[in-house]
Design a protein around this motif. Structure first.
Motif, short mmCIF file in Angstrom:
data_model
loop_
_atom_site.label_atom_id
_atom_site.label_comp_id
_atom_site.label_asym_id
_atom_site.label_seq_id
_atom_site.Cartn_x
_atom_site.Cartn_y
_atom_site.Cartn_z
N VAL A 250 0.85 -1.20 0.00
CA VAL A 250 0.00 0.00 0.00
C VAL A 250 0.88 1.24 0.00
O VAL A 250 1.82 1.35 0.81
N PRO B 206 0.12 5.23 0.19
CA PRO B 206 -0.66 6.46 0.21
C PRO B 206 0.04 7.58 -0.57
O PRO B 206 1.27 7.55 -0.74
N TRP C 199 -10.06 7.42 -12.93
CA TRP C 199 -9.59 6.41 -11.96
C TRP C 199 -9.05 5.16 -12.64
O TRP C 199 -8.35 4.37 -12.00
N GLY D 195 -5.30 4.25 -12.39
CA GLY D 195 -4.67 3.62 -11.23
C GLY D 195 -4.63 2.11 -11.31
O GLY D 195 -4.00 1.47 -10.46
N TYR D 196 -5.26 1.52 -12.33
CA TYR D 196 -5.29 0.06 -12.44
C TYR D 196 -4.07 -0.43 -13.21
O TYR D 196 -3.56 0.24 -14.12
N ARG E 40 -2.99 -4.08 -9.42
CA ARG E 40 -2.96 -2.81 -8.67
C ARG E 40 -4.25 -2.05 -8.90
O ARG E 40 -4.83 -2.10 -9.99
N HIS E 41 -4.70 -1.33 -7.85
CA HIS E 41 -5.84 -0.43 -8.00
C HIS E 41 -5.60 0.77 -7.10
O HIS E 41 -4.79 0.74 -6.18
N GLY E 42 -6.32 1.85 -7.36
CA GLY E 42 -6.20 3.06 -6.55
C GLY E 42 -5.35 4.11 -7.24
O GLY E 42 -4.26 3.81 -7.75
N ARG F 75 -4.46 6.34 -3.28
CA ARG F 75 -3.91 5.34 -2.36
C ARG F 75 -3.73 4.03 -3.14
O ARG F 75 -4.61 3.22 -3.25
N ARG F 76 -2.53 3.84 -3.68
CA ARG F 76 -2.28 2.68 -4.50
C ARG F 76 -2.14 1.42 -3.63
O ARG F 76 -1.57 1.47 -2.54
N SER F 77 -2.64 0.32 -4.17
CA SER F 77 -2.54 -0.96 -3.48
C SER F 77 -2.22 -2.04 -4.52
O SER F 77 -3.02 -2.27 -5.43
#
Length: 444
Positions: free
Chosen positions: A281, A283, A348, A351-352, A364-366, A369-371
């Motif tokens: 994660v 942020p 959005w 972010g994928y 990955r998503h976000g 706040r990447r995760s």
């Protein structure tokens, strides 16, 4: 007809001695009836206030003289009727004053044994033993034991779960450990200040009650709203700092060990081979410093954080210890969805990302706040493809990967042809991965 070994097994069962918890336990359990009364009073504060005003001082003293001894008797009897014993194959826990409950925990099903020491327990020199058992949602616990007894019992249970014979399990002792890293308190505090959720909950706690007061002028409504909001703000900042203080990670033959806590000390173990997913994660405000948070999905366990904050170059070797042979892919290696994905989710979609290596399925998503979720192929239980009407129009699809921890990792908004190929290829990788995977055994 006599079955060989039957007499020996019966003799071992007869010699099993049951043990009681630490004598300080009744004081902890005596609070249960008192807590029920306090909960009832807080549920209806106006009614409680009216009832108390009708009572005289003598009546209140008589009530206390009845309630307190009754609570003490309840605590003593619940402790007296609680026993535990370690047999040749299982841990038995018998509890219950009116309704008896006996738990038979197979030793080979134990995957983690955690030692926790709340503040008052540390003062009294006792500890709580919590057990993660495969196939159960909640933890069985032994509260409380003396600190030395808790550690000795933990070492014995882990040795027995690893396959050591009962007569040698006592001699094995606690496995040695090698300290890997420690999170400095200053770094932890700064990371919480740079987390958007901390400021969002604090802003909500300040703004929402003020708006309610402006429109309603009802004090009880404002208080009922402000208390949970300030509690959430405290839990996301001060609460996390207290819980994650002095976070120390060590490696031992029985898994990755975590020690943490400022007031309540917890000694947890990440079971080897039971980690289903690792999440990295990032942020938004952490990225300039190169910090990441490492979270876990562990089958049958509630342990969910491996590292609260650390530089990425320090987190990478730790991930490799939890998932042997796995390396973190760089952000540049992840492939984004096609640009037409913006028709389904503007902005959005950027972010994928997705990358599939020989060892893991990484999605990955976000955007803020990447995760990044890493799933070893051997841990994939099923693969699914999802495509709604709007996504079908733009030739897009989601690919869901389900793990043994009842969690799902999703590669979102992939090209439909790519998703179909990914579905078939991932099913084959999962099959071969499970065939070549090492056994999930303690100290293996």
């Amino acid at each position: 007809m006599t079955v060989p070994g039957t007499h020996d097994e019966a003799r071992r069962e007869v010699t099993v001695t049951e043990r009681r918890l630490h004598p300080v336990t009744p004081f902890r359990r005596a609070w249960a009836p008192v807590a029920v009364l306090i909960g009832w009073a807080l549920h209806d504060p106006d009614g409680t206030h009216r009832q108390l005003t009708r009572l005289t001082t003598t009546t209140i003293l008589i009530a206390l003289a009845v309630v307190l001894p009754a609570a003490a008797l309840y605590g003593f009897l619940s402790w007296w009727f609680t026993h535990f014993a370690v047999t040749g194959t299982e841990l038995r826990i018998r509890t219950g004053l009116l309704f008896r409950r006996t738990a038979h925990i197979r030793l080979e099903r134990i995957q983690a044994v955690d030692v926790t020491r709340p503040l008052l327990a540390r003062v009294a020199g006792v500890a709580k033993l919590r057990l993660d058992v495969i196939g159960t949602d909640r933890k069985d616990e032994l509260a409380y034991l003396g600190e030395s007894d808790a550690r000795a019992l933990r070492a014995e249970l882990l040795a027995r779960a690893a396959g050591f014979a009962p007569e040698t399990a006592h001699e094995v002792g606690e496995a040695p450990q090698q300290r890997l890293l420690n999170v400095p308190p200053g770094v932890l505090a700064l990371s919480l200040l740079l987390t958007g959720a901390t400021w969002a909950t604090l802003a909500a706690a300040l703004v929402v009650p003020a708006v309610l007061w402006y429109f309603t002028h009802n004090l009880w409504t404002v208080v009922a709203t402000a208390v949970p909001l300030f509690g959430a703000a405290g839990a996301s900042s001060v609460g996390r700092f207290v819980a994650e203080y002095d976070w120390t990670v060590a490696e031992s033959p029985d898994g990755i060990r975590i020690d943490r806590g400022l007031l309540d000390r917890a000694h947890e173990t990440v079971p080897p081979g039971r980690v289903q997913t690792v999440r990295i994660v990032e942020p938004l405000l952490w990225r300039r410093r190169g910090w990441v948070r490492v979270e876990l999905d562990v089958a049958g366990s509630s342990n969910s954080v491996l590292l609260p904050v650390a530089p990425r170059e320090i987190a990478e070797p730790l991930v490799a210890r939890v998932l042997p042979g796995v390396t973190l892919p760089p952000a540049s290696a992840l492939s984004r969805p096609p640009r037409r994905a913006g028709r389904c989710l503007p902005l959005w979609w950027r972010g994928y990302g997705l990358i599939v290596t020989d060892t893991v399925f990484a999605a990955r998503h976000g955007l803020l706040r990447r995760s990044l979720a890493l799933v070893p192929h051997a841990k994939v239980q099923s693969v699914r493809q999802e495509q709604g009407p709007w996504m079908r129009l733009w030739r897009l699809a989601h690919v869901h990967v389900d793990t043994g921890a009842n969690r799902t990792v999703t590669a979102r908004l992939r090209d439909a042809e790519e998703a179909a190929h990914l579905l078939r290829a991932q099913a084959e990788r999962s099959r071969t991965g499970r065939r070549d995977a090492r056994p999930d055994r303690w100290m293996a």
